[in-house]
Design an enzyme around this catalytic site. Structure first.
Site, PDB file in Angstrom:
ATOM      1  N   SER A 139       0.862  -1.183   0.000  1.00 33.29           N
ATOM      2  CA  SER A 139       0.000   0.000   0.000  1.00 33.29           C
ATOM      3  C   SER A 139       0.897   1.230   0.000  1.00 33.29           C
ATOM      4  CB  SER A 139      -0.888   0.001   1.252  1.00 33.29           C
ATOM      5  OG  SER A 139      -1.504   1.256   1.454  1.00 33.29           O
ATOM      6  N   TYR A 152      -2.282   0.501  10.783  1.00 33.99           N
ATOM      7  CA  TYR A 152      -2.206   0.005   9.406  1.00 33.99           C
ATOM      8  C   TYR A 152      -0.867   0.366   8.772  1.00 33.99           C
ATOM      9  CZ  TYR A 152      -3.576  -0.905   4.554  1.00 33.99           C
ATOM     10  OH  TYR A 152      -3.645  -1.375   3.266  1.00 33.99           O
TER      11      TYR A 152
END
Length: 258
Positions: A139, A152
């Protein structure tokens, strides 16, 4: 049978799109995820489109389940040339001072240790093929932090560290390591999972963004990287929608602002 591509997290979103695309590229796809019903539907779709696939129920947070995946792949008696570590996800958008430890543990377990487990289990088969490729779907959170994203981004930064370290450790062996880091991708489940099923909060993530990326865009990136000549290693591919210049810079056209 053609060579095998294993895709984790294949029951929805980027994983399902990647499985379809790789089957279209000629791979026999092993679609791995927890939800057997969704995997069955996916395999049917791939078969009806002229491809081949096998569904294997797998929970990447379980040592035993991952071992069963490796065993199932071995029974196919076909070279394993591609592993796509796609299983992952986010939970919550709380600041560090109030973030739930359980959410952080889940994100680390799925994104980081899941990648570790599956990679360890399939490395022997990938090496035996003589031309293995490991794709890690990360990501833009793998290299950028943002408020509320501590858990995250920490997990994704760690996943990047695993990929980079693995590339160094495999130097001289016939396995390349590719990291693909998407920005804003609109899928059916990612934001819903993050916000514990709150559809309104999930929709707000993409509000006013004309064309966020979709799962098929990332599947296209995976297929392109994986089908380059084996001496070509795309270390890291960062991909964002045109509307997203950076993690915090997203062009939105909201009602009343046209």
């Amino acid at each position: 049978m053609s060579s095998i591509a294993i895709v984790t997290g294949a029951s929805s979103g980027i994983g399902a799109a990647t499985a379809r695309r790789l089957a279209a590229e000629g791979f026999h796809v092993v679609a791995a995820a927890r939800r057997a019903d969704r995997l069955a539907t996916l395999v049917k779709e791939i078969t009806e489109a002229g491809g081949t696939a096998t569904a294997v129920v797998c929970d990447v947070t379980s040592d035993g389940s991952v071992a069963e995946l490796a065993t199932a792949v071995g029974r196919l008696d076909t070279p394993v040339t591609l592993l796509v570590n796609n299983a992952g996800g986010a939970r919550g958008l709380d600041p560090v001072e109030s973030g739930a430890v359980g959410d952080w543990q889940w994100m680390y377990e799925v994104n980081v240790l899941g990648t570790l487990r599956v990679t360890q289990a399939l490395l022997p088969a990938l090496e035996a093929s003589g031309a293995g490729t490991i794709v890690v779907v990360g990501s833009t959170a793998s290299f950028t932090v943002y408020e509320g994203g501590g858990g995250y981004t920490a997990a994704k930064h760690a996943q990047t560290a695993v990929a980079g370290t693995l590339r160094l450790e495999l130097s001289g062996r016939p396995i390349r390591v590719i990291e693909i880091d998407p920005g804003m991708v609109k899928t059916d489940e990612f934001a819903l999972v993050r916000f514990d099923g709150d559809a309104e909060r999930a929709a707000a993530v993409y509000a006013g963004v004309a064309e966020p990326l979709v799962a098929e865009d990332i599947a296209d990136c995976v297929a392109w990287c994986a089908t380059r000549p084996h001496h070509v290693n795309v270390d890291r591919l960062v991909v964002r929608p045109l509307a997203q210049a950076a993690q915090h810079k997203v062009h939105r056209v909201l009602p009343g602002t046209e």
